[in-house]
Scaffold this active site. Sequence first.
Site, PDB file in Angstrom:
ATOM      1  N   GLU A 208       5.603  46.428  32.074  1.00  0.00           N
ATOM      2  CA  GLU A 208       6.177  47.664  32.587  1.00  0.00           C
ATOM      3  C   GLU A 208       7.357  48.138  31.747  1.00  0.00           C
ATOM      4  O   GLU A 208       7.506  49.337  31.490  1.00  0.00           O
ATOM      5  CB  GLU A 208       6.605  47.487  34.052  1.00  0.00           C
ATOM      6  CG  GLU A 208       5.451  47.277  35.019  1.00  0.00           C
ATOM      7  CD  GLU A 208       4.458  48.423  35.010  1.00  0.00           C
ATOM      8  OE1 GLU A 208       4.855  49.573  34.731  1.00  0.00           O
ATOM      9  OE2 GLU A 208       3.261  48.180  35.262  1.00  0.00           O
TER      10      GLU A 208
ATOM     11  N   TYR B 148      11.029  52.582  39.655  1.00  0.00           N
ATOM     12  CA  TYR B 148       9.646  52.468  39.210  1.00  0.00           C
ATOM     13  C   TYR B 148       9.272  51.025  38.885  1.00  0.00           C
ATOM     14  O   TYR B 148       8.270  50.499  39.385  1.00  0.00           O
ATOM     15  CB  TYR B 148       9.408  53.360  37.986  1.00  0.00           C
ATOM     16  CG  TYR B 148       8.151  53.007  37.234  1.00  0.00           C
ATOM     17  CD1 TYR B 148       6.913  53.426  37.703  1.00  0.00           C
ATOM     18  CD2 TYR B 148       8.197  52.213  36.089  1.00  0.00           C
ATOM     19  CE1 TYR B 148       5.744  53.079  37.042  1.00  0.00           C
ATOM     20  CE2 TYR B 148       7.040  51.863  35.421  1.00  0.00           C
ATOM     21  CZ  TYR B 148       5.820  52.304  35.897  1.00  0.00           C
ATOM     22  OH  TYR B 148       4.673  51.932  35.245  1.00  0.00           O
TER      23      TYR B 148
ATOM     24  N   ASP C  11       5.468  57.384  38.704  1.00  0.00           N
ATOM     25  CA  ASP C  11       5.767  57.673  37.307  1.00  0.00           C
ATOM     26  C   ASP C  11       5.225  59.058  36.973  1.00  0.00           C
ATOM     27  O   ASP C  11       4.810  59.811  37.858  1.00  0.00           O
ATOM     28  CB  ASP C  11       5.171  56.597  36.399  1.00  0.00           C
ATOM     29  CG  ASP C  11       3.646  56.622  36.371  1.00  0.00           C
ATOM     30  OD1 ASP C  11       3.023  57.328  37.194  1.00  0.00           O
ATOM     31  OD2 ASP C  11       3.070  55.935  35.505  1.00  0.00           O
TER      32      ASP C  11
END
Length: 356
Positions: free
Chosen positions: A37, A120, A138
Amino acid sequence: MKMIPRFAGRLLEWYRLHQRDLPWRKTRDPYRIWLSEVILQQTRVAQGLAYYERFVEHYPTVHHLAKAPIEEVLRLWQGLGYYSRARNLHAAARTISIQWAGRFPASYDELRRLKGVGDYTAAAIASFAFDEPVAVVDGNVFRVLARLYGLYDDISRTKTKHKFKALSEAHMPPQEAAAYNQAMMEFGAVQCTPQKPLCMTCPFRDDCYAAQYGKQQELPVKSKKTTKRKRYLSYRFFYRNGKLWMQERKQKDIWKGLYEPARIEAATAREMEQLLQNEAPAALWQQAQAIEQIRHLLTHQELFIDIGMLHLPPDAALPPFLKDGGDWFTPEECDALPKPIVIAQYFERHRHLLHE
């Protein structure tokens, strides 16, 4: 707002048929999910995949990453940009390794306390690794929901992020949080793309506001980007007695913690000309070989760079601005230093000049 019927079920059916085969989707290890990520922020999957595999190979556990020198981590990160991500990654790894004995925080709220972990990333780790039913939001998710529901809220605003997160969570099957979040992001990346969405084969075509009214290019709404700041940089690799002069960039600015050769910087092209005449031996600066002019774009800045290499005689005096703050490195030592990608690529193209 009328909710789209069977949204989650139809989305998950699409995902089972169309999901890409990506390594971080085959693990529940929060460390590897976190790595993926962070690497994929502001980075295309095709580019990020190689970096992910490299990091996993060098640092198979969070303890390995925590123990690594920050210079090594930055060198491995070289080319991804946004180097603060790498510094935060290293700092958070040390926190997890030392304070949590290598055990990853298992909830969204705990994950948010880690350095560099925002809403996020925390939601992604919490749902993918621990099945916490919290929505990931996102750019892909913004685009999908804005087009489906005809939402004209400015996605750069915090209150809009909360609204979209609540809407996504309203659709989320609590027992399938991980698959649902993955599906939402994948749908935006593969089907509901920014420029040419595949509306003809979309399972939500008959329910989609943007498809019905031709608003695909208008949604989502985002405030206009600010004009990029222009900066002018002149670099020279000074080479003497088999070594190159390099300096670590320590100020809070672009490329903090990275190494670069001698630098003169200005706000305008005219100012650069004056600096070269007044603050550096202009004749020496212009004697460099392989001078290149490079335009390098960052998110908020436009860099105009000229760069060259210059052999100095063994007993040559250094320009005044080289006397403090830097050091001499062999070409092999220079290879190991973390450098801005534009500097690293130039060095690779012209290192043969060191032996001429």
